[in-house]
Motif scaffolding. Structure first.
Motif: not given
Length: 312
Positions: A11-32, A50-54
């Motif tokens: 099942x894709x995240x698109x299908x899941x997003x119809x029922x609840x927000x997609x919680x995305x934990x983002x690990x960013x290297x700002x210097x890349x 359509x993501x809920x990012x942290x």
């Protein structure tokens, strides 16, 4: 609860997003790369998709602290060094995506991920899963996990010689020029290697044990992806020197000339005074001999690969 536990089958995240927000934990290297994806721009783009990012800046906070947060999706935003730092620490069963912000982005390219983050983000909710293998190395009772490659010989030496201070396409071009210079002058060395228990001694200019098939300054060293639980082995013998130099002069299009094989286990016995590269880190050990045992592993990680078509 991690995403794969909340999703059924493929099942894709698109299908899941119809029922609840997609919680995305983002690990960013700002210097890349060029540093042109700061937190505010990245967060806004992910929300629009359509993501809920942290978002966690891994230059300020250790990735392990961010990985304990509830997530349906982990996003590694950076170059190959960021992937090497974060991917082995992901929890088993995790779904994750790579936003390629670096110069070479070898891991992302090996899986056919668009090199432009702005093209990747809108397609994440429809992305398909792919197994994400890692490379496990044992030496003297110690273990190390790699996401890209172990290297000996010309490519390893050239990465130390390449001019620093460049980024993007200039960094890649300089890396290829440095490899060509090193390869022309390289003296073959005899290595003893065992591939799935079969030992051989051979003269080599270069050896790359690969988790995904690409390494160095955006070089495709294998003609096909590495299978989960396997190691991609690329070796350059003296007879490959001239074809490989011509390939570099022709802008390194297509797979590199060399000897290619895949194995479940690889044992390397080499001169301990020669430089050895773990992913992008070159190490020097001053001893008579080193013996390394490499195995491909399938750690049950699910890399999301967006299609290359139009964004949904």
């Amino acid at each position: 609860m991690v995403g794969p536990q909340r999703l059924q089958g493929h099942e894709t995240l698109r299908a899941m997003s119809r029922e609840m927000p997609i919680r995305a934990v983002v690990l960013l290297n700002p210097n890349a790369g060029e540093g042109d994806w700061p937190v505010d721009r990245l967060g806004a783009s992910l929300q629009q998709a359509g993501l809920s990012p942290k978002i966690t800046d891994i230059k300020q906070t250790k990735p392990e602290r961010a990985l304990v947060a509830p997530a349906d999706l982990f996003i590694i935003a950076g170059g190959d060094g960021t992937v090497a730092k974060v991917a082995p620490a992901l929890p088993g069963g995790a779904r994750f995506a790579i936003l390629p912000l670096g110069s070479a982005n070898n891991v992302a390219r090996a899986h056919g991920i668009d090199p432009e983050p702005s093209a990747v983000i809108p397609r994440l909710l429809e992305a398909r899963d792919s197994a994400f293998p890692l490379l496990r190395i044992e030496e003297d009772g110690r273990e190390k996990v790699l996401t890209e490659a172990l290297g000996l010989g010309a490519l390893c030496a050239s990465m130390e010689m390449a001019e620093s201070g460049k980024s993007g396409s200039e960094k890649i071009a300089e890396g290829r020029r440095s490899l060509a210079r090193t390869l022309r002058e390289a003296v073959p060395k005899t290595y003893r290697i065992e591939v799935d228990g079969k030992a051989r001694e051979t003269e080599l200019l270069m050896l790359e044990a690969l988790a995904h098939g690409r390494a160095g300054p955006c070089l495709q060293l294998l003609p096909e992806p590495v299978r989960p639980g396997r190691i991609g082995l690329f070796t350059v013998m003296p007879e490959h020197r001239e074809p490989l130099l011509r390939w570099l002069e022709e802008d390194a299009r297509g797979p590199a000339p060399g000897h290619v094989e895949q194995a479940g286990e690889l044992r390397i016995i080499c001169d301990g005074t020669a430089p050895l590269r773990f992913d992008d880190e070159v190490q020097h050990e001053r001893r008579d001999q080193r013996e390394l045992v490499l195995r491909g592993t399938d750690p049950d990680l699910h890399l999301l690969i967006p299609d290359q078509g139009d964004a949904p």
